[in-house]
Design a protein around this motif. Sequence first.
Motif, PDB file in Angstrom:
ATOM      1  N   VAL A  23       0.820  -1.209   0.000  1.00  0.00           N
ATOM      2  CA  VAL A  23       0.000   0.000   0.000  1.00  0.00           C
ATOM      3  C   VAL A  23       0.856   1.262   0.000  1.00  0.00           C
ATOM      4  CG1 VAL A  23      -1.916   1.181   1.126  1.00  0.00           C
ATOM      5  CG2 VAL A  23      -1.755  -1.313   1.252  1.00  0.00           C
ATOM      6  N   ILE A  24       0.445   2.221  -0.815  1.00  0.00           N
ATOM      7  CA  ILE A  24       1.131   3.509  -0.881  1.00  0.00           C
ATOM      8  C   ILE A  24       0.857   4.321   0.385  1.00  0.00           C
ATOM      9  CG2 ILE A  24       1.173   3.641  -3.398  1.00  0.00           C
ATOM     10  CD1 ILE A  24      -1.380   5.336  -3.263  1.00  0.00           C
ATOM     11  N   SER A  25       1.768   5.214   0.699  1.00  0.00           N
ATOM     12  CA  SER A  25       1.567   6.164   1.796  1.00  0.00           C
ATOM     13  C   SER A  25       0.923   7.428   1.241  1.00  0.00           C
ATOM     14  CB  SER A  25       2.898   6.506   2.470  1.00  0.00           C
ATOM     15  OG  SER A  25       3.419   5.385   3.149  1.00  0.00           O
ATOM     16  N   LEU A  26      -0.033   7.957   1.978  1.00  0.00           N
ATOM     17  CA  LEU A  26      -0.734   9.178   1.573  1.00  0.00           C
ATOM     18  C   LEU A  26      -0.387  10.287   2.560  1.00  0.00           C
ATOM     19  CD1 LEU A  26      -4.200   7.597   0.714  1.00  0.00           C
ATOM     20  CD2 LEU A  26      -2.292   8.095  -0.831  1.00  0.00           C
ATOM     21  N   TYR A  27      -0.235  11.506   2.038  1.00  0.00           N
ATOM     22  CA  TYR A  27       0.274  12.614   2.840  1.00  0.00           C
ATOM     23  C   TYR A  27      -0.659  13.820   2.802  1.00  0.00           C
ATOM     24  CZ  TYR A  27       4.488   9.817   2.110  1.00  0.00           C
ATOM     25  OH  TYR A  27       5.394   8.780   2.032  1.00  0.00           O
ATOM     26  N   THR A  32       5.816  19.776   4.778  1.00  0.00           N
ATOM     27  CA  THR A  32       6.485  18.653   5.441  1.00  0.00           C
ATOM     28  C   THR A  32       5.803  17.309   5.181  1.00  0.00           C
ATOM     29  OG1 THR A  32       5.273  19.252   7.451  1.00  0.00           O
ATOM     30  CG2 THR A  32       7.539  20.031   7.260  1.00  0.00           C
ATOM     31  N   GLN A  33       4.694  17.326   4.474  1.00  0.00           N
ATOM     32  CA  GLN A  33       4.013  16.111   4.034  1.00  0.00           C
ATOM     33  C   GLN A  33       3.789  15.111   5.183  1.00  0.00           C
ATOM     34  OE1 GLN A  33       6.852  15.341   0.656  1.00  0.00           O
ATOM     35  NE2 GLN A  33       4.976  15.022  -0.498  1.00  0.00           N
ATOM     36  N   GLU A  34       3.093  15.553   6.217  1.00  0.00           N
ATOM     37  CA  GLU A  34       2.754  14.633   7.291  1.00  0.00           C
ATOM     38  C   GLU A  34       1.830  13.537   6.750  1.00  0.00           C
ATOM     39  OE1 GLU A  34       1.959  17.854   7.338  1.00  0.00           O
ATOM     40  OE2 GLU A  34       2.987  18.843   9.006  1.00  0.00           O
ATOM     41  N   LEU A  35       1.906  12.359   7.323  1.00  0.00           N
ATOM     42  CA  LEU A  35       1.019  11.276   6.911  1.00  0.00           C
ATOM     43  C   LEU A  35      -0.442  11.668   7.103  1.00  0.00           C
ATOM     44  CD1 LEU A  35       2.860   8.180   8.407  1.00  0.00           C
ATOM     45  CD2 LEU A  35       2.400   8.550   5.980  1.00  0.00           C
ATOM     46  N   ASP A  36      -1.265  11.318   6.137  1.00  0.00           N
ATOM     47  CA  ASP A  36      -2.704  11.532   6.252  1.00  0.00           C
ATOM     48  C   ASP A  36      -3.320  10.191   6.656  1.00  0.00           C
ATOM     49  OD1 ASP A  36      -5.415  12.006   5.985  1.00  0.00           O
ATOM     50  OD2 ASP A  36      -5.180  13.298   4.238  1.00  0.00           O
ATOM     51  N   GLU A  63       7.006   3.618   0.540  1.00  0.00           N
ATOM     52  CA  GLU A  63       8.089   4.573   0.816  1.00  0.00           C
ATOM     53  C   GLU A  63       8.661   4.388   2.226  1.00  0.00           C
ATOM     54  OE1 GLU A  63       7.141   8.607  -1.158  1.00  0.00           O
ATOM     55  OE2 GLU A  63       5.178   7.635  -0.982  1.00  0.00           O
ATOM     56  N   ALA A  64       8.896   3.140   2.589  1.00  0.00           N
ATOM     57  CA  ALA A  64       9.363   2.821   3.941  1.00  0.00           C
ATOM     58  C   ALA A  64      10.623   3.588   4.320  1.00  0.00           C
ATOM     59  CB  ALA A  64       9.608   1.320   4.068  1.00  0.00           C
ATOM     60  N   ALA A  65      11.507   3.768   3.355  1.00  0.00           N
ATOM     61  CA  ALA A  65      12.770   4.442   3.645  1.00  0.00           C
ATOM     62  C   ALA A  65      12.579   5.911   4.004  1.00  0.00           C
ATOM     63  CB  ALA A  65      13.711   4.334   2.442  1.00  0.00           C
ATOM     64  N   LEU A  66      11.393   6.452   3.721  1.00  0.00           N
ATOM     65  CA  LEU A  66      11.124   7.863   3.972  1.00  0.00           C
ATOM     66  C   LEU A  66      10.240   8.079   5.203  1.00  0.00           C
ATOM     67  CD1 LEU A  66      10.442   9.032   0.306  1.00  0.00           C
ATOM     68  CD2 LEU A  66      12.626   8.707   1.474  1.00  0.00           C
ATOM     69  N   GLU A  71       6.080   7.006  12.736  1.00  0.00           N
ATOM     70  CA  GLU A  71       5.111   7.049  11.643  1.00  0.00           C
ATOM     71  C   GLU A  71       4.700   5.632  11.235  1.00  0.00           C
ATOM     72  OE1 GLU A  71       5.972  11.062   9.069  1.00  0.00           O
ATOM     73  OE2 GLU A  71       7.436   9.443   8.890  1.00  0.00           O
ATOM     74  N   LYS A  72       5.662   4.746  11.199  1.00  0.00           N
ATOM     75  CA  LYS A  72       5.354   3.361  10.826  1.00  0.00           C
ATOM     76  C   LYS A  72       4.368   2.745  11.809  1.00  0.00           C
ATOM     77  CE  LYS A  72       9.764   2.608   8.473  1.00  0.00           C
ATOM     78  NZ  LYS A  72      11.074   1.909   8.476  1.00  0.00           N
ATOM     79  N   LYS A  73       4.575   2.979  13.078  1.00  0.00           N
ATOM     80  CA  LYS A  73       3.656   2.442  14.082  1.00  0.00           C
ATOM     81  C   LYS A  73       2.272   3.076  13.951  1.00  0.00           C
ATOM     82  CE  LYS A  73       6.586   3.131  17.586  1.00  0.00           C
ATOM     83  NZ  LYS A  73       7.135   3.090  18.972  1.00  0.00           N
ATOM     84  N   ASP A  74       2.236   4.368  13.681  1.00  0.00           N
ATOM     85  CA  ASP A  74       0.944   5.053  13.526  1.00  0.00           C
ATOM     86  C   ASP A  74       0.140   4.454  12.369  1.00  0.00           C
ATOM     87  OD1 ASP A  74       1.404   6.790  15.635  1.00  0.00           O
ATOM     88  OD2 ASP A  74       2.116   8.432  14.364  1.00  0.00           O
ATOM     89  N   VAL A  75       0.822   4.173  11.260  1.00  0.00           N
ATOM     90  CA  VAL A  75       0.143   3.598  10.101  1.00  0.00           C
ATOM     91  C   VAL A  75      -0.418   2.218  10.446  1.00  0.00           C
ATOM     92  CG1 VAL A  75       0.490   2.634   7.789  1.00  0.00           C
ATOM     93  CG2 VAL A  75       1.424   4.884   8.353  1.00  0.00           C
ATOM     94  N   LEU A  76       0.370   1.386  11.079  1.00  0.00           N
ATOM     95  CA  LEU A  76      -0.079   0.028  11.392  1.00  0.00           C
ATOM     96  C   LEU A  76      -1.254   0.031  12.362  1.00  0.00           C
ATOM     97  CD1 LEU A  76       3.387  -1.746  11.632  1.00  0.00           C
ATOM     98  CD2 LEU A  76       1.717  -1.935   9.784  1.00  0.00           C
ATOM     99  N   ARG A  77      -1.207   0.910  13.333  1.00  0.00           N
ATOM    100  CA  ARG A  77      -2.345   1.007  14.262  1.00  0.00           C
ATOM    101  C   ARG A  77      -3.604   1.457  13.519  1.00  0.00           C
ATOM    102  NH1 ARG A  77       1.713   2.759  18.377  1.00  0.00           N
ATOM    103  NH2 ARG A  77       1.657   4.840  17.459  1.00  0.00           N
ATOM    104  N   THR A  78      -3.429   2.384  12.581  1.00  0.00           N
ATOM    105  CA  THR A  78      -4.561   2.908  11.821  1.00  0.00           C
ATOM    106  C   THR A  78      -5.201   1.826  10.960  1.00  0.00           C
ATOM    107  OG1 THR A  78      -3.645   5.153  11.772  1.00  0.00           O
ATOM    108  CG2 THR A  78      -5.239   4.577  10.051  1.00  0.00           C
ATOM    109  N   VAL A  79      -4.386   1.057  10.251  1.00  0.00           N
ATOM    110  CA  VAL A  79      -4.956   0.075   9.328  1.00  0.00           C
ATOM    111  C   VAL A  79      -5.517  -1.136  10.083  1.00  0.00           C
ATOM    112  CG1 VAL A  79      -3.551   0.883   7.427  1.00  0.00           C
ATOM    113  CG2 VAL A  79      -2.715  -1.010   8.828  1.00  0.00           C
ATOM    114  N   ARG A  80      -4.940  -1.468  11.222  1.00  0.00           N
ATOM    115  CA  ARG A  80      -5.542  -2.544  12.013  1.00  0.00           C
ATOM    116  C   ARG A  80      -6.918  -2.112  12.515  1.00  0.00           C
ATOM    117  NH1 ARG A  80      -5.643  -7.358  11.382  1.00  0.00           N
ATOM    118  NH2 ARG A  80      -3.371  -7.560  11.407  1.00  0.00           N
TER     119      ARG A  80
END
Length: 333
Positions: A23-27, A32-36, A63-66, A71-80
């Motif tokens: 899945v792509i990351s959306l900003y 500063t392109q914070e995660l949306d 875009e894991a390297a970015l 942020e990675k934890k926030d995304v995983l909590r959101t999608v779960r």
Amino acid sequence: MPIIKAAIPPKKTMLPPGVYTPVISLYKPTKTQELDLDAMYKHCQYLVRGGQHGLVYQGTNGEAALLDREEKKDVLRTVRRAVTDLGVPDYPIVAGISGQSTNESIQLAKDAAIAGASFGLLLPPSYWAKAMSEEALLGFYRDVADESPIPVVIYNFPGVTSGIDLNSDDLTTLASHPNIVAVKLTCGNIGKAIRITSHFTPVQFSVYGGSSDFLFPTLEAGGVGCVTGMGNVFPRATARVYDLWMEGKKDEARRLQDVVANAEWACKKSLAFTKFAAWSFVGGKLGLEDERAFWPRRPYLPAGEKMKKWTVEVMGVLEEEEGRIPERVFGGV
């Protein structure tokens, strides 16, 4: 002389077969392109309703390297939360856990497990490629798998690892580890896939193609699915190739595979094209009208106008197929 299957027990927890979207990351459209995270919640549910059998976050398309650790934890909590709200709390979520050191990868695996991931996707370290001898590579995967609280999927993608390419001998050796359950072959090497599937049953060690343009050949070769960036744009059609094959409708699966392969050519060219296509074909359905939400994170650049037009033309061949396939219905919201 027939090839004898390996004498290793089935793994305790296997990655369910099927088609997975990295899945792509959306900003947010800021400097500063914070995660949306709200947008990613909506996109997650759209992909699940589209029939994807699982989702991968913090891979190459994500875009894991970015992204930083929090942020990675926030995304995983959101999608779960998104899949739980949809009524499928046990839906497979794979998290990228690739670090440049053994310690970092172990920490990312632990973070992912706590945040709600079911499996970890692991690239080989590549910053100092000359230091990654075969012994170092095998030791890295074994050490991370020993400590990871979630099963590990090997991610073989020489294009993003300075040319490091795990061969079939390496993968056969690692397949015996009880916590290493599968490989994603973004190298696109069908011969490698066959050599692995000739030695292991899917419950011992599973093989996934790294894109949907060779999903049919992967399944015919004994693989169990693929991980495809095209799922971000056309989740129903990409999943349908697998579903048709599993139903024994191979002629239909092959016909749809031909269309999918032509559409995926744009994804092969650039992450920016994949993200633009996702906005072009999906953004409006999610209420995400601002194209900037789908721009890559800096320093990566969005697609130029000429290539935007080309991307829509190339990927548009699948739009009609996608529209004919109904969404899945779940008991959640």
